[in-house]
Scaffold this motif. Structure first.
Motif, PDB file in Angstrom:
ATOM      1  N   ILE A 242     -26.118 -13.252  46.343  1.00 11.86           N
ATOM      2  CA  ILE A 242     -26.814 -14.536  46.204  1.00 11.86           C
ATOM      3  C   ILE A 242     -25.982 -15.719  46.704  1.00 11.86           C
ATOM      4  O   ILE A 242     -26.283 -16.869  46.389  1.00 11.86           O
TER       5      ILE A 242
ATOM      6  N   SER B  14     -27.864 -18.612  48.174  1.00 13.34           N
ATOM      7  CA  SER B  14     -28.897 -19.249  47.361  1.00 13.34           C
ATOM      8  C   SER B  14     -28.768 -20.773  47.320  1.00 13.34           C
ATOM      9  O   SER B  14     -27.674 -21.324  47.184  1.00 13.34           O
TER      10      SER B  14
ATOM     11  N   SER C 289     -30.397 -22.338  44.927  1.00 12.57           N
ATOM     12  CA  SER C 289     -30.791 -22.668  43.554  1.00 12.57           C
ATOM     13  C   SER C 289     -29.862 -23.679  42.877  1.00 12.57           C
ATOM     14  O   SER C 289     -30.343 -24.639  42.255  1.00 12.57           O
TER      15      SER C 289
ATOM     16  N   LEU D 295     -24.053 -20.008  39.986  1.00 12.40           N
ATOM     17  CA  LEU D 295     -24.363 -18.639  40.382  1.00 12.40           C
ATOM     18  C   LEU D 295     -23.619 -17.645  39.507  1.00 12.40           C
ATOM     19  O   LEU D 295     -22.455 -17.861  39.172  1.00 12.40           O
TER      20      LEU D 295
ATOM     21  N   ASP E 215     -23.078 -14.164  40.528  1.00 11.70           N
ATOM     22  CA  ASP E 215     -23.228 -13.151  41.579  1.00 11.70           C
ATOM     23  C   ASP E 215     -22.457 -11.908  41.151  1.00 11.70           C
ATOM     24  O   ASP E 215     -21.242 -11.811  41.341  1.00 11.70           O
TER      25      ASP E 215
ATOM     26  N   THR F   6     -32.793 -12.748  40.182  1.00 17.05           N
ATOM     27  CA  THR F   6     -33.314 -12.249  41.436  1.00 17.05           C
ATOM     28  C   THR F   6     -32.847 -10.810  41.633  1.00 17.05           C
ATOM     29  O   THR F   6     -32.222 -10.216  40.744  1.00 17.05           O
TER      30      THR F   6
ATOM     31  N   LEU G 100     -39.476 -20.435  46.776  1.00 11.23           N
ATOM     32  CA  LEU G 100     -38.303 -20.662  45.937  1.00 11.23           C
ATOM     33  C   LEU G 100     -38.434 -21.995  45.203  1.00 11.23           C
ATOM     34  O   LEU G 100     -38.198 -22.077  43.987  1.00 11.23           O
TER      35      LEU G 100
END
Length: 310
Positions: free
Chosen positions: A17, A20, A22, A41, A43, A65, A274
């Motif tokens: 990720i 990402s 986000s 994150l 990850d 995810t 997203l």
């Protein structure tokens, strides 16, 4: 201290990720709302690490995810219908001793496509994949008014089994004494979606006509996240005028997107989804945390899309 004053940790859990958007999206919107919340994150490449992270509950909320949506579903103490039907959660929120599971993927996909002008009423939709993301999108398309939804996978028997489990669960939930009303005025209620939608399944080799005839074809598989990944099916099946949507974003042009574009389809990658599912996530987290959100869906989308550079 109230949640408005308390520093809270929020995360995206998955692997890989690093690409990402986000954190920048969520930190932008929570900052706009004046909340001292920090989104980062998580990850984690190891399944055991992911399970331990969820079990520790050292967070206010976690977005999830690939590949940990089923693990998040298992970790939850209470599961919303969206998570039950998808058999996986992309959002966990703590509420006292409870850990609540939701899935906003389908809602985000439909909201984004409607935002771009796609009309689900009476549409035929082919969804590639048999995981939680595919099921969440399939369900949201039915609620949005699709006439027919086809779940297509590499293995026809697996697609049949996954769809049957979904339909069985949908039937149980829709038979509740109180029908769940439509979240949007032009969508179906829970029971209407169950009764009015034709749910079908197939394999990539056996459902070529369903893919050709679909108004919307969705790639809800991870294919495209790795360099050299093929499309889920032979992209020669795409027809001019179809709408093609790929949940993958941030990995360059996927084979699915390239094939659809070459065939004359209207194409979108997963960036818009997203943001749209993040809008739903923000509203859910803030509602459970008792935080008033003074931005409407359009403003929330704009803040996060701008922060992500979309």
């Amino acid at each position: 201290m109230s949640t408005l004053e308390t520093v809270e940790n929020l995360y995206l859990l998955g692997h890989p990720i690093a690409h990402s958007k986000s954190p920048v999206m969520y930190n932008a919107v929570y900052g706009r709302l004046g909340l001292p919340w920090c989104y980062e994150l998580a990850d984690l490449a190891c399944e055991d690490e992911a399970r331990a992270f969820l079990a520790a509950r050292d967070f206010l909320s976690v977005n999830i995810t690939t590949p940990y949506k089923p693990h998040a579903y298992e970790a939850a103490t209470h599961k919303a219908a969206s998570a039950k039907l998808a058999r996986g959660a992309n959002l966990l929120v703590k509420h006292g001793e409870a850990l609540l599971a939701y899935n906003t993927d389908g809602q985000g996909c439909v909201a984004f496509l409607e935002r771009t002008g796609f009309d689900f009423a009476g549409a035929s939709v082919a969804v590639c994949g048999t995981g939680p993301t595919a099921l969440a999108i399939l369900h949201a398309c039915a609620v949005a008014g699709a006439r027919e939804v086809v779940l297509v996978g590499r293995d026809r028997e697996r697609a049949q089994s996954v769809l049957q489990d979904y339909v069985d669960e949908f039937g149980r939930l829709s038979s509740a004494a109180i029908d769940l009303p439509a979240a949007s005025e032009h969508h179906r209620s829970f029971r209407e979606a169950y009764d009015a939608t034709a749910f079908k399944f197939g394999g990539y080799a056996t459902s070529t006509q369903a893919i050709r005839d679909a108004d919307l074809v969705v790639n809800a598989t991870p294919l495209g996240m790795q360099e050299g990944d093929p499309a889920p099916f032979d992209t020669a099946l795409f027809q001019p005028g179809q709408r093609a949507f790929d949940v993958v974003y941030g990995h360059g042009e996927t084979a699915f997107v390239a094939g659809a574009r070459a065939a004359g389809c209207t194409v979108s990658d997963g960036a818009g989804m997203l943001v749209a599912q993040a809008v739903a996530s923000v509203r859910t987290v803030c509602d459970i945390a008792g935080v008033e959100v003074d931005l409407d869906a359009i403003d929330l989308f704009a803040v996060m899309a701008d922060a992500a550079g979309f």
